[in-house]
Design a protein around this motif. Sequence first.
Motif, PDB file in Angstrom:
ATOM      1  N   GLU A  52      12.500  53.660 -21.631  1.00  0.00           N
ATOM      2  CA  GLU A  52      11.408  54.038 -20.739  1.00  0.00           C
ATOM      3  C   GLU A  52      10.707  55.285 -21.260  1.00  0.00           C
ATOM      4  N   LEU A  53      11.486  56.188 -21.800  1.00  0.00           N
ATOM      5  CA  LEU A  53      10.906  57.403 -22.358  1.00  0.00           C
ATOM      6  C   LEU A  53      10.103  57.091 -23.613  1.00  0.00           C
ATOM      7  N   LEU A  54      10.629  56.215 -24.472  1.00  0.00           N
ATOM      8  CA  LEU A  54       9.870  55.814 -25.659  1.00  0.00           C
ATOM      9  C   LEU A  54       8.573  55.119 -25.269  1.00  0.00           C
ATOM     10  N   ALA A  55       8.626  54.293 -24.233  1.00  0.00           N
ATOM     11  CA  ALA A  55       7.417  53.602 -23.773  1.00  0.00           C
ATOM     12  C   ALA A  55       6.362  54.607 -23.319  1.00  0.00           C
ATOM     13  N   GLU A  56       6.805  55.706 -22.742  1.00  0.00           N
ATOM     14  CA  GLU A  56       5.871  56.764 -22.335  1.00  0.00           C
ATOM     15  C   GLU A  56       5.102  57.299 -23.542  1.00  0.00           C
ATOM     16  N   PHE A  57       5.742  57.252 -24.701  1.00  0.00           N
ATOM     17  CA  PHE A  57       5.105  57.735 -25.929  1.00  0.00           C
ATOM     18  C   PHE A  57       4.520  56.608 -26.768  1.00  0.00           C
ATOM     19  N   GLY A  58       4.440  55.396 -26.199  1.00  0.00           N
ATOM     20  CA  GLY A  58       3.726  54.311 -26.859  1.00  0.00           C
ATOM     21  C   GLY A  58       4.547  53.404 -27.739  1.00  0.00           C
ATOM     22  N   VAL A  59       5.863  53.400 -27.608  1.00  0.00           N
ATOM     23  CA  VAL A  59       6.724  52.547 -28.437  1.00  0.00           C
ATOM     24  C   VAL A  59       7.580  51.676 -27.528  1.00  0.00           C
TER      25      VAL A  59
END
Length: 435
Positions: free
Chosen positions: A118-125
């Motif tokens: 979820e944190l990576l998704a926040e940064f676009g991955v």
Amino acid sequence: MGRRGFLRFGLAGAGAALAPGLLSACASPAASGGANSLRVWDLFSGADGVLMEEMIAEVTRGPDAFEIDRTILEWGSAYYTKLAMAAAGGRAPEVAVLHLSRLAGYAPGGLLEPFDMELLAEFGVREGDFAPAIWQRAQWDGEVYAIPLDTHPFVYFYDLDVAERAGLLDSDGALVEMGSPEAMLAASAAFAEAQGGIGVLFGHVTDPAQNWRLFNGLYAQTGNTFSLPDGGEPEVDIDAATEVVSFMQSLFDGSTNPNNLDYDGAVAAFTDGRGASIMVGEWEMPGLRESGRPLGAAPFPNVFGKPAVNADSHSYVLPRQENPDPERRRQAHRYVAEMLKRSLAWASAGHIPAYQPVVDDPAYAELDPQSSYAEAGEIAVLDPPTWFTGSGSNFQIRMSSVMQSALLGDTSAASAAQQMIDESATLLDQPNPVV
């Protein structure tokens, strides 16, 4: 200058490969500065080291810049021993690079921390940004422990002019499909005739991995899996393994193609124009192109029916720390995401970006010959997932040694296949020193 100072970004960033004797058993102290101050370990020297330095330089500029304390360690068993010791002691860096094929030796033993998707998704991955063949190997026990930066496959490079004279280019100017052992042998003969010498070059003598790389991709093409279950016996189709080794013997018969070249000898023979094509890792692409020969490239030929290519992946991991700082861990996720977004520069060295938005970028399609083998990332086959396999492992050395004897004519294909199974069984009997 102290030992740690010697290893830091300034000198290490010049691409120096550092001897393991220069390294202590533990990581440097916790990074100073704010949460965006991160320690990063990698194993990139030479041209790759310079490219990585350039990518890191990009993320150390601007309002959200990172402060990166980069350490380069010598690639191979020394690097992985050092990383394991640092993680076991809880004094590891915030981010490190790991060959994805080595993940099974680290994640189960608690040496790595899983990524927060979820944190990576926040940064676009996100998961959908990666080819399934690589992404599935980034997981362990349902959690994601590695984020792939690239795929680096075994590739078939060839001289475009020779291929045209040999009639081996299709209407689009790409290498024709092989489709069978017989077709590959015929193409090799046609290459040799058009070249006036050697059809296919392959350097394997005393090499710790080349024979395994060739075998692993070909064996996967038979539709079988080289499985090494923990606590069990090797699950290997000996007939298929024998067929693959026999084909390798036929291709490198010492006549049309030499069977006794070492790695450097094969690369030199191609760059000097003494062979029409070469089977080697994509990381050799820059040097092969600098030779001045018109360079074509293709994913490793499908010889046995199922598309498959031996490969590995440089991946980012989060080594275990005794008392990780939550905000710094957040910044580690952001750093990984930012590096993936800049991996078009990484592709200039021949590597296939794992982050698919970069592969889909029109600028990547213009890279020649890199884009011609991009599909290899979708059919990548890594080492069997167990603690003793992977890049730089004793497993690859032992497998390659067995096949070297077969290619040099010292043992039969059937004997070599059985020896590979026996060697694998011996390794399976050894206890995992980490778990």
